[in-house]
Enzyme design. Structure first.
Site, PDB file in Angstrom:
ATOM      1  N   HIS A  35      -2.541   2.439   0.541  1.00 17.15           N
ATOM      2  CA  HIS A  35      -1.067   2.329   0.609  1.00 17.15           C
ATOM      3  C   HIS A  35      -0.694   2.092   2.062  1.00 17.15           C
ATOM      4  O   HIS A  35      -0.640   3.033   2.859  1.00 17.15           O
ATOM      5  CB  HIS A  35      -0.405   3.607   0.095  1.00 17.15           C
ATOM      6  CG  HIS A  35       1.086   3.507  -0.027  1.00 17.15           C
ATOM      7  ND1 HIS A  35       1.776   3.932  -1.153  1.00 17.15           N
ATOM      8  CD2 HIS A  35       2.032   3.022   0.820  1.00 17.15           C
ATOM      9  CE1 HIS A  35       3.071   3.724  -0.974  1.00 17.15           C
ATOM     10  NE2 HIS A  35       3.250   3.181   0.222  1.00 17.15           N
ATOM     11  N   HIS A  51       1.917  -0.290   4.818  1.00 21.88           N
ATOM     12  CA  HIS A  51       2.965  -1.270   5.089  1.00 21.88           C
ATOM     13  C   HIS A  51       2.576  -2.044   6.338  1.00 21.88           C
ATOM     14  O   HIS A  51       2.473  -1.451   7.413  1.00 21.88           O
ATOM     15  CB  HIS A  51       4.311  -0.576   5.295  1.00 21.88           C
ATOM     16  CG  HIS A  51       4.776   0.165   4.087  1.00 21.88           C
ATOM     17  ND1 HIS A  51       5.539  -0.428   3.103  1.00 21.88           N
ATOM     18  CD2 HIS A  51       4.558   1.432   3.672  1.00 21.88           C
ATOM     19  CE1 HIS A  51       5.781   0.456   2.138  1.00 21.88           C
ATOM     20  NE2 HIS A  51       5.198   1.597   2.459  1.00 21.88           N
ATOM     21  N   LYS A 108       3.848  -2.601  -7.536  1.00 22.81           N
ATOM     22  CA  LYS A 108       4.474  -1.417  -6.961  1.00 22.81           C
ATOM     23  C   LYS A 108       5.892  -1.255  -7.491  1.00 22.81           C
ATOM     24  O   LYS A 108       6.685  -2.204  -7.450  1.00 22.81           O
ATOM     25  CB  LYS A 108       4.521  -1.554  -5.435  1.00 22.81           C
ATOM     26  CG  LYS A 108       5.250  -0.431  -4.696  1.00 22.81           C
ATOM     27  CD  LYS A 108       4.456   0.858  -4.656  1.00 22.81           C
ATOM     28  CE  LYS A 108       5.240   2.001  -4.025  1.00 22.81           C
ATOM     29  NZ  LYS A 108       5.406   1.865  -2.583  1.00 22.81           N
ATOM     30  N   HIS A 121       6.296   4.677  -6.623  1.00 21.82           N
ATOM     31  CA  HIS A 121       7.017   5.530  -5.667  1.00 21.82           C
ATOM     32  C   HIS A 121       7.710   6.581  -6.534  1.00 21.82           C
ATOM     33  O   HIS A 121       8.679   6.274  -7.230  1.00 21.82           O
ATOM     34  CB  HIS A 121       8.026   4.723  -4.848  1.00 21.82           C
ATOM     35  CG  HIS A 121       8.757   5.579  -3.843  1.00 21.82           C
ATOM     36  ND1 HIS A 121       8.685   5.365  -2.495  1.00 21.82           N
ATOM     37  CD2 HIS A 121       9.556   6.668  -4.009  1.00 21.82           C
ATOM     38  CE1 HIS A 121       9.414   6.287  -1.863  1.00 21.82           C
ATOM     39  NE2 HIS A 121       9.959   7.077  -2.766  1.00 21.82           N
ATOM     40  N   HIS A 150       1.817   8.704  -2.515  1.00 15.00           N
ATOM     41  CA  HIS A 150       2.234   9.656  -1.464  1.00 15.00           C
ATOM     42  C   HIS A 150       2.838  10.945  -2.012  1.00 15.00           C
ATOM     43  O   HIS A 150       3.983  11.279  -1.726  1.00 15.00           O
ATOM     44  CB  HIS A 150       3.188   9.003  -0.457  1.00 15.00           C
ATOM     45  CG  HIS A 150       4.246   8.111  -1.044  1.00 15.00           C
ATOM     46  ND1 HIS A 150       5.096   8.524  -2.030  1.00 15.00           N
ATOM     47  CD2 HIS A 150       4.579   6.828  -0.780  1.00 15.00           C
ATOM     48  CE1 HIS A 150       5.909   7.537  -2.337  1.00 15.00           C
ATOM     49  NE2 HIS A 150       5.618   6.491  -1.605  1.00 15.00           N
ATOM     50  N   ASP A 208       0.478   5.299   3.564  1.00 12.82           N
ATOM     51  CA  ASP A 208       1.900   4.957   3.641  1.00 12.82           C
ATOM     52  C   ASP A 208       2.321   4.740   5.089  1.00 12.82           C
ATOM     53  O   ASP A 208       3.476   4.982   5.452  1.00 12.82           O
ATOM     54  CB  ASP A 208       2.763   6.031   2.972  1.00 12.82           C
ATOM     55  CG  ASP A 208       4.202   5.570   2.765  1.00 12.82           C
ATOM     56  OD1 ASP A 208       4.455   4.349   2.801  1.00 12.82           O
ATOM     57  OD2 ASP A 208       5.076   6.434   2.566  1.00 12.82           O
TER      58      ASP A 208
END
Lengths: 350, 350
Positions: free
Chosen positions: B15, B17, B98, B135, B175, B245
């Site tokens: 995970h 970004h 996602k 999420h 997360h 994350d």
């Protein structure tokens, strides 16, 4: 029929930080436009206000900056504070003693760790009828499961014990933020009061998550906690009173990697309150919450003749910031609560 | 006897970004020094990655910036996503989809409001064995008592329902931050995994109160929640896997009146993890948590020969910031997790 004009006595703010030095000189005169005429002043300066002399000197400074405001002074509970000093302070008109748990909020490094060490002081306070103001949080302790979200609730048993041991001592649980606190205060006797801030009637945890200007101690909690604070104001419970905990900090100390705690509400106390109370249908409780409950609990005389504020339902914009020069001559600013937003009620200029 | 050298395969970050434009170009090459060789890339760009073409084009950009990293790509669940697109994506090697609840975190305006509208998509995903990444928060709603502190717990029933309706669909609760989430994932079948970040093994609510660089979504919760995350890693539960994350933002967007959510951990993933896992006695679980559980759940082949990282117990300072030029040519920086602090484990340079 809708209410568009409200006439009420000046408000009493039973918990306000007016700071020292340049910041004090910047924020104290703002009391004049706020609708507040009595300011109960917190003693967490650097160094903390621990003696009658310090408190009186501080009061004289504040009085010069806002001659029309009635300043009520407090001492900082610390090992130096003796029963003799309490009696001396009471004679000099000092109104209360503020207790901070160590390390919990701004300038609280001198805060207390256990109350029993102060029982002689509390006994003296009970005798001279001085008020004990409690910052009601225990220090965070991950091992014990204590964090900012439950620090107030875990504190309440100390309030209960203090009240049991000193039933005649007037105690105020400051800036309550939880349903548990509201319920505890309600369950205790007439000598226990509770202050509620402007911002805790408005904010929940989401509002300070990633928003430094809403970050304060105690932190705003769950929706049901805010609802309990609103409900006890709406109900008109006489032992719940206004104490804004307005706590100005320069913008650069808020918008930083590590932000200081505090929400600044002093300049517009009554417009904020009228707007927020109306939002949950409690506008009619404004005079009681902001002008009567506190005076009764603190045994202040009735409002002087002509102590009147007129609120009108005309929008006012909250300034983006209040500029000032700091003690180093640097231009700084303080960002008020709801900066740039519009309030539905404003103070009519006479 | 104490462990001072650890040799393990490269870690897999399920995970991460990596952004776009200048920020992407700044952070993606930092994967090289982090100990991570597989990066499962989030699709919340502007505009979101909703098609196979977009995902492949994005992957090509990332691959150029970090040629040795294996990038696994994802699509953003939205009404445009069709079962046909899912089949096409699977053939092209896209690994997952996602799902963001609307408005909950960075660039989630296109997020979903109800899962039932996506059941055809989920059915296609189940057929082609593509992973659904959730999420796991419902949007805050004060009327319903939902806020950032309970948004994950309140989401868990949706995870339970999805798993019931699609028992063969591999689902990862992303997360996780709560004891409730750990317990829920444990209670479900072998197709449900759960990612845990580096920072949620370290932080609680106190750490992001007034500290914008620790503010992320979901927010870190109570001490007992962190303890549950640590315990499930220490226990070595095979369905709990590393997903950092890591979410870089320029400093000025963090240290602001309203801060964006995200903690940046990419540059030092394994040193952070070794340091933090050792702090709660789980260092021996590092290979399993960071290099094995995720690969098994995601059905990746065994690590290639020679995929080896050596960690040594030699302190490394986390840089204060990583500078870059933004898309407007302005010098910016990203502040990493624990900036300026010392980690006890570092990666041995070959």
């Amino acid at each position: 029929m809708s209410v568009t004009t409200l006439t009420l006595p000046h408000a009493d703010d039973f918990h306000v930080h007016l700071r020292q030095g340049a910041l004090m000189r910047a924020v104290t005169p703002l009391l004049n436009g706020s609708g507040v005429a009595t300011a109960y002043v917190m003693p967490n300066l650097k160094p903390p206000v621990t003696s009658t002399e310090q408190a009186l000197a501080y009061k004289a400074e504040l009085q010069q900056l806002a001659p029309e405001v009635n300043f009520l002074m407090t001492l900082y509970l610390s090992p130096e504070l003796t029963p003799d000093e309490i009696r001396k302070a009471a004679k000099a008109g000092i109104a209360g003693v503020k207790s901070y748990p160590r390390g919990v909020t701004t300038n609280s490094d001198s805060g207390i760790e256990s109350y029993t060490a102060y029982y002689d002081v509390f006994r003296a306070m009970e005798e001279v009828d001085m008020v004990l103001n409690l910052h009601g949080e225990i220090p965070s302790d991950a091992e014990e499961g204590v964090c900012v979200m439950n620090a107030e609730e875990r504190f309440l048993k100390h309030l209960q014990e203090l009240h049991r041991d000193f039933p005649k001592l007037r105690i105020v649980l400051e800036h309550a933020t939880t349903k548990a606190a509201v319920e505890m205060v309600k369950s205790l006797g007439p000598t226990v009061g509770c202050s509620i801030t402007v911002h805790h009637l408005s904010l929940i945890v989401d509002d300070w998550a990633g928003c430094c200007h809403h970050f304060c101690k105690p932190v705003a909690k769950y929706p049901h906690d805010r609802a309990a604070l609103q409900a006890v104001v709406k109900e008109g419970h006489p032992r719940f009173l206004l104490g804004t905990d307005s706590a100005p900090h320069p913008r650069h100390a808020k918008e930083a990697s590590t932000s200081v705690a505090g929400v600044f509400t002093t300049p517009l106390v009554l417009p904020y309150l009228a707007t927020i109370l109306e939002s949950f249908g409690a506008l009619d409780r404004l005079p009681q919450f902001a002008c009567q409950n506190g005076r009764a609990f603190y045994k202040l005389p009735a409002h002087p003749q002509g102590s009147v504020v007129t609120l009108v339902k005309e929008p006012v914009s909250v300034p983006a910031e209040y500029k000032f020069m700091d003690d180093e001559g640097q231009e700084r600013s303080v960002v008020p609560f709801m900066a740039g937003k519009s309030l539905t009620w404003s103070i009519k200029q006479h």
